[in-house]
Design an enzyme around this catalytic site. Structure first.
Site, PDB file in Angstrom:
ATOM      1  N   GLY C  48       8.189   6.701  13.349  1.00 36.02           N
ATOM      2  CA  GLY C  48       6.934   6.857  14.077  1.00 36.02           C
ATOM      3  C   GLY C  48       7.144   7.424  15.463  1.00 36.02           C
ATOM      4  N   CYS C 132       1.309  -0.863  13.458  1.00 36.47           N
ATOM      5  CA  CYS C 132       2.631  -1.362  13.823  1.00 36.47           C
ATOM      6  C   CYS C 132       2.499  -2.682  14.582  1.00 36.47           C
ATOM      7  CB  CYS C 132       3.386  -0.352  14.674  1.00 36.47           C
ATOM      8  SG  CYS C 132       5.085  -0.876  14.930  1.00 36.47           S
ATOM      9  N   LYS C 167      -2.057   4.561   7.193  1.00 33.27           N
ATOM     10  CA  LYS C 167      -1.142   3.470   6.869  1.00 33.27           C
ATOM     11  C   LYS C 167      -1.727   2.164   7.361  1.00 33.27           C
ATOM     12  CE  LYS C 167       3.537   1.959   6.881  1.00 33.27           C
ATOM     13  NZ  LYS C 167       4.929   2.373   7.053  1.00 33.27           N
ATOM     14  N   ASN C 194       2.218  -1.948   5.579  1.00 40.58           N
ATOM     15  CA  ASN C 194       3.118  -2.083   6.711  1.00 40.58           C
ATOM     16  C   ASN C 194       3.665  -3.522   6.694  1.00 40.58           C
ATOM     17  OD1 ASN C 194       4.402  -1.781   9.273  1.00 40.58           O
ATOM     18  ND2 ASN C 194       2.917  -0.174   9.726  1.00 40.58           N
TER      19      ASN C 194
HETATM   20  C1  LIG Z   1      13.295  -1.235  10.977  1.00 39.19           C
HETATM   21  C2  LIG Z   1      11.918  -0.816  10.567  1.00 39.19           C
HETATM   22  C3  LIG Z   1      11.196   0.083  11.351  1.00 39.19           C
HETATM   23  C4  LIG Z   1       9.919   0.481  10.992  1.00 39.19           C
HETATM   24  N1  LIG Z   1       9.240   1.399  11.753  1.00 39.19           N
HETATM   25  C5  LIG Z   1       8.012   1.847  11.356  1.00 39.19           C
HETATM   26  C6  LIG Z   1       7.307   2.883  12.067  1.00 39.19           C
HETATM   27  O1  LIG Z   1       7.831   3.391  13.066  1.00 39.19           O
HETATM   28  N2  LIG Z   1       6.084   3.274  11.628  1.00 39.19           N
HETATM   29  C7  LIG Z   1       5.516   2.722  10.503  1.00 39.19           C
HETATM   30  O2  LIG Z   1       4.394   3.118  10.139  1.00 39.19           O
HETATM   31  N3  LIG Z   1       6.147   1.751   9.798  1.00 39.19           N
HETATM   32  C8  LIG Z   1       7.367   1.311  10.175  1.00 39.19           C
HETATM   33  N4  LIG Z   1       8.024   0.328   9.435  1.00 39.19           N
HETATM   34  C9  LIG Z   1       7.373  -0.229   8.237  1.00 39.19           C
HETATM   35  C10 LIG Z   1       7.893   0.449   6.974  1.00 39.19           C
HETATM   36  O3  LIG Z   1       7.570   1.826   7.015  1.00 39.19           O
HETATM   37  C11 LIG Z   1       7.286  -0.198   5.709  1.00 39.19           C
HETATM   38  O4  LIG Z   1       5.888  -0.042   5.766  1.00 39.19           O
HETATM   39  C12 LIG Z   1       7.605  -1.669   5.616  1.00 39.19           C
HETATM   40  O5  LIG Z   1       8.929  -1.894   6.048  1.00 39.19           O
HETATM   41  C13 LIG Z   1       7.453  -2.220   4.194  1.00 39.19           C
HETATM   42  O6  LIG Z   1       8.316  -1.589   3.297  1.00 39.19           O
HETATM   43  P1  LIG Z   1       9.752  -2.189   2.903  1.00 39.19           P
HETATM   44  O7  LIG Z   1       9.562  -3.643   2.574  1.00 39.19           O
HETATM   45  O8  LIG Z   1      10.244  -1.367   1.753  1.00 39.19           O
HETATM   46  O9  LIG Z   1      10.642  -2.036   4.119  1.00 39.19           O
HETATM   47  C14 LIG Z   1       9.321  -0.053   9.809  1.00 39.19           C
HETATM   48  C15 LIG Z   1      10.054  -0.959   9.030  1.00 39.19           C
HETATM   49  C16 LIG Z   1      11.338  -1.362   9.391  1.00 39.19           C
HETATM   50  C17 LIG Z   1      12.085  -2.340   8.514  1.00 39.19           C
END
Ligand SMILES: Cc1cc2nc3c(=O)[nH]c(=O)nc-3n(C[C@H](O)[C@H](O)[C@H](O)COP(=O)(O)O)c2cc1C
Ligand SMILES: Cc1cc2nc3c(=O)[nH]c(=O)nc-3n(C[C@H](O)[C@H](O)[C@H](O)COP(=O)(O)OP(=O)(O)OC[C@H]3O[C@@H](n4cnc5c(N)ncnc54)[C@H](O)[C@@H]3O)c2cc1C
Ligand SMILES: Cc1cc2nc3c(=O)[nH]c(=O)nc-3n(C[C@H](O)[C@H](O)[C@H](O)COP(=O)(O)OP(=O)(O)OC[C@H]3O[C@@H](n4cnc5c(N)ncnc54)[C@H](O)[C@@H]3O)c2cc1C
Ligand SMILES: Cc1cc2nc3c(=O)[nH]c(=O)nc-3n(C[C@H](O)[C@H](O)[C@H](O)COP(=O)(O)O)c2cc1C
Ligand code: FES
Ligand code: FES
Lengths: 306, 283, 306, 283
Positions: C48, C132, C167, C194
């Protein structure tokens, strides 16, 4: 050093210790007696009851998820009348504090049940479940709208002389708002948290795994969400909190105390280890000794001061 | 009772592709266990602090040796839990709850027919031993996918009991071709023809104990009710607490008054009288 | 039998296959290249970005929880200008669809960034992170109030000719309401979910483990909540969904397709297994073959028909 | 690189109460690994389908044997992950990412001082071997809690290298009483007095590589900067991806222009030039 004082006060109730068991996971108290003597517990919370008997949902009612459990029991219970006849008389004999848990689908439901339970029943308190996510629409409405939450808590409070514990749903945008609403309604304490609404799909059958499609997620997986909500509410609302959500070890329990819980409650953790309450109690004691705290009450909210 | 069971035997049962395992645990459970009861086992050695998989796994007690303080569990590797369980080594300890539930009840007299479908055979072995010890006549009907499965799933041990065995396989290479229920039906009609069993509690009374797929249990129950043969069925359901506290494992029964009621497989069962069970999925 | 068709359409974008990677977990694409060739992926979503550069939160930024991960990175990013100078030019060379992810703290922030990204940039789409939960107040407001969500999506939509993916945050009472708001705003697709807002406490230090106190919970632990939200939104809103939340194996991915996701995205799963996207792709293919489905598109929403 | 490392040795390092383990993995990593780099290990045998614990654990490469395709990891049982890792048996396979990050860089000439605090000694062994192989003079300063720890944490192997070793323990029973930094300071002032190191890149140039608790790294850096001695520090931070994709593991540096910037310990580190590191916790 004198032994750690484990006793605590919750909503005017004196508890032997701050370790309780969660509604719906501990039956009506006897089921686990062989594994964990009731007299060792601070108290137990009974399976949720409704005015009329309910058979609940079809099976499968349970689905295991990573570090979690989905349940859709659907509030199966004998109903208020049967409960009063065949169970309530036993409450006085119970060697621990007994908290009844009531659920309903209308304001009248809640009031009817609250009226049926007064201090003379021997119950220690009434936990009002406004948040059971299993039953379609059931309770959900009360649990997610501050106005209705305040209304139902106020009505229940007016109908009984027992202390009222409002049990909140985590499936909301603003948990603090819900807690404040319960406080305005006159709640004497808060239980945080109920289950997160979830589901899982059987990819071979290509249909939802639970007969009810949706279920409530509990267990270690939800602990970070539960600790967060206890923390937020403890910062904003001046009511004692019963912390629950994934507690399985004493370390988990201590996390909730530090976050601001006055007592903690064990649910799914009993399924993993039926002696969890005993081990957790020992662990809390050991932790207080190690950190030179005379009473478990000294733990409450400690991490906020950091 | 919660105990630490010492793993004294943990080996493959038959050929690997059958994914069957034999697990012998040393502990006090053997002293009180009855045929048809089960245990709830943690699938990882108690020393591993992991929450995934979270729940215990219910497994029937296949053999009880109070003298040696040993119980035998026979299981098929089904999914993640049993897959992890299969990695536990001898000398390690497993946290075990049990004995749980109500087992089979032995008829005072007569012939006890055991009707098994697939791995439903496992809990019946302890029952057979027990029945023989009480001087009952025991007869086994066992249906399996094919000869290979039946041989691997413990046929030899059953033959060693010296009881009459009627096998069915889908391909008919071993035993009759078809379903086990057909053999049961054949023998029942042979005995009673158009009539029903009369000499109840007589020395020749026949009663049935069955375990296997739900559809099979339902068919066997229908048959038995038709011929007035008492039948006990062992049910399975997903479990949370395994002690009757969570209402996760209910089955639907119909009581004397004809009303539908729920009972807990873990606490009121897993063994029920066939005629009281409501088989409709949607209950 | 002819090979399974893995290609799919999402908000007018043709994707080689429906396997994407999540914003914030896959850097700017190159970091994982040694483990998972970009040309094998359906697409990637970039970390992001915000109008101004951000150093983000202090460490610790990560905390492991049962089957989950808490993160509080705090939207560290080089800022719009640096991004345009040093990264955007590379996008055209990327052998996969590239989705930019934008976050902001005011309507103007979002509009400014949307204007900077048009179809000619080579980007496939713009994912608007209104959810976020890491940055205090940041984005949260947009992500939890339908009115503001609609407003920001509409403003972004008007400012760029790229397809818009909204999102959504799972930390809401009514995910369907939020999805509808995004649709009214003109979103072309939705990303669900998210992270869940959580926290954990260091019981020895007696203070929150994350420097930011709160963090976003991701990983297998949240999958049941994610699947539930995808299911609910798929029932109510006619927009393609990118399903994410705990996907680590192909079985997890299939669960999301059956629940109604058109594409899936892998985040924390990459940390567990950097080749997860490849294995998941293979698994989806095998599953379709086994079930005689000519295209992965046949999987979408299948469990609703049961 | 993602590989399946075969566990060829997994044993206690010294006495049990020290909770130290030595893990030797066979695999291609040994061919490319450099001292100071690390691997990200899954703590359960790859065959176990469990999500708890979820993340890999970063462990430094303590010894590199390209000829035998073996890397050695030395670790302390710290919490759940390493506790579970410690149960992995020889013959099992572990999923390993690596080699990761940038290791130490060898000075062309002169004396390389290794300054270790506690288990910070582990990654320095591979560096010592490498430096000696390149004809550098190597000197070790190692501070530990007590004699028992230092003996158990591999002192013998270090002595076998035949290099000068300066030990410090809190109780002074082994080596000097006090902190390792005091010994380093003593020797530096002895050499340079009030002056600073001048013959940089000369044959007698001294450079330092250090690993251990943050406070110690900070103190060593301060000393080195005071005497104009180049210093490399190996940092630790909690990791998610371990490849630079998640920004979970940043540390704060100050660049030439004096502005604070973040760098990733996993990708840009774990080794940094001491003078560029900002030690303030709140960054
Ligand atoms: C370390 C980390 C950083 C993230 N940074 C962002 C971000 O900058 N923008 C965003 O929309 N989601 C961000 N997310 C959320 C992920 O894109 C995703 O929506 C969320 O982790 C759920 O998926 P997962 O369980 O497969 O990780 C972040 C997740 C993690 C773990
Ligand atoms: C009273 C009882 C006795 C049993 N005895 C035996 C036995 O002797 N030998 C044997 O091989 N199997 C037996 N089973 C079935 C056995 O419990 C399941 O095969 C096992 O739980 C599967 O776990 P898993 O993690 O490998 O499979 P998964 O499918 O990964 O399990 C996922 C979840 O579903 C539950 N589950 C899956 N299948 C079943 C099932 N059939 N019954 C109940 N829960 C299930 C698991 O416990 C777990 O909670 C018995 C079941 C019950 C209820
Ligand atoms: C680059 C690098 C190299 C390392 N090399 C070694 C080594 O050679 N030998 C050794 O014994 N230890 C080493 N460590 C520390 C080691 O990674 C931790 O001790 C280990 O992760 C603890 O995991 P745990 O589950 O046992 O502890 P827990 O406290 O239960 O871990 C909980 C979480 O915090 C993380 N964590 C805890 N402590 C640390 C730490 N000090 N650094 C990074 N993450 C941490 C874990 O990875 C896990 O995600 C290294 C760390 C880094 C960053
Ligand atoms: C099987 C099951 C049944 C439950 N039934 C109820 C109930 O009847 N009333 C209620 O207020 N909460 C009920 N709950 C929620 C628990 O009381 C508790 O709030 C929740 O499970 C979180 O705690 P845990 O993670 O320790 O289980 C139930 C939970 C489970 C797992
Ligand atoms: S498993 Fe809990 S009641 Fe049977
Ligand atoms: S651990 Fe992900 S960037 Fe370093």
């Amino acid at each position: 050093m004198s032994p750690v004082d484990l006793s605590t006060m919750l909503a005017g109730i004196k508890l032997r210790n701050p370790v309780l068991t969660c509604s719906g996971t501990y039956g009506f108290g006897e089921e686990y007696a062989a594994y964990c003597p009731l007299e060792a517990l601070g108290g137990i919370t009974l399976k949720g009851i409704t005015p009329l008997p309910r058979l609940g949902n079809s099976v499968p009612r349970l689905a295991e998820t990573p570090a979690g459990l989905l349940n859709a029991v659907g509030l199966e219970n004998p109903g208020l009348e049967q409960f009063i006849i065949s169970y309530l008389p036993k409450v006085r004999e119970m060697p621990t504090a007994v908290i009844a848990n009531i659920s309903g689908f209308s304001l009248e439901d809640y009031v009817q049940m609250a009226e049926a339970f007064q201090v003379n029943s021997g119950l220690a308190a009434l936990e009002v479940n406004i948040s059971c996510p299993n039953v379609k629409h059931g309770g959900m409405h009360f649990g997610t709208d501050p106005g209705s939450a305040e209304e139902v808590i106020a009505a229940v409070k007016a109908a009984t002389d027992l202390p009222i514990i409002a049990k909140l749903s985590p499936n909301v945008t603003d948990i603090v708002g819900m807690a404040r609403a319960a406080q305005r309604g006159g709640a004497d304490a808060l239980s945080l948290i109920n289950t997160l609404l979830g589901m899982s799909i059987d990819i071979e059958q290509q249909r939802p795994l639970l007969a009810n499609t949706f279920g409530g997620l509990s267990g270690p997986a939800i602990r970070p969400v539960a600790v967060r909500m206890v923390w937020q509410v403890a910062e904003a609302v001046d009511l004692p909190i019963i912390g629950m959500g994934g507690i399985t070890t004493w370390q988990d329990a201590v996390e909730f105390f530090l976050a601001g819980a006055t007592a903690i409650s064990i649910g799914t953790g009993n399924f993993v280890n039926p002696q969890a309450p005993l081990e957790i109690l020992q662990g809390i004691k050991g932790y207080c000794e190690k950190h030179g705290l005379p009473s478990v009450r000294n733990l409450v909210g400690l991490a906020h001061k950091a | 009772m919660l105990t630490e069971g010492l793993v004294v035997v943990h080996e493959g049962l038959g050929e690997e592709q059958q994914m069957l395992r034999r697990l012998v645990l040393k502990g006090p459970i053997a002293k009180t266990a009855k045929p048809g009861q089960f245990v709830a086992v943690q699938v990882q050695a108690s020393s591993i602090p992991s929450y995934d998989p979270l729940l215990r796994r219910p497994l029937s007690i296949a053999e009880i040796s109070p003298d040696r303080d040993e119980i035998t569990l026979l299981y098929r590797i089904q999914g993640r839990g049993t897959e992890i369980l299969a990695r536990v080594r001898c000398g390690e300890k497993l946290s075990v709850m049990g004995p749980l539930g109500n087992g089979f009840s032995l008829p005072e007299v007569g012939e006890l027919w055991l009707v098994a479908g697939g791995i439903g055979i496992f809990p019946l072995y302890a029952l057979a031993q027990n029945a023989l010890a009480h001087g009952l006549i025991v007869r086994l009907f066992w249906g399996g996918e094919n000869a290979l499965f039946i041989k691997n799933a413990g046929l030899a041990a059953w033959q060693a009991l010296g009881i009459p065995i009627h096998l069915s396989t889908l391909d008919g290479i071993l035993g009759d071709k078809g379903l086990v229920t057909e053999q049961v039906q054949g023998r029942l009609s042979q005995l009673f023809g158009q009539t029903r069993q009369t000499d109840l509690l007589g020395p020749r009374q026949i009663s049935v104990a069955t375990c296997g797929p739900k559809k099979m249990l339902q068919a066997v129950t229908k048959l038995c009710m038709h011929f007035a043969v008492p039948v006990q069925v062992s049910l399975e359901e997903r479990m949370g607490c395994a002690v009757g506290a969570c209402l996760g494992c209910v089955c639907t029964l119909i009581d004397e008054t004809g009303t539908l009621i729920h009972r807990k497989v873990c606490q009121d069962g897993p063994v029920f009288r066939g005629e009281e069970v409501v088989w409709d999925e949607s209950c």
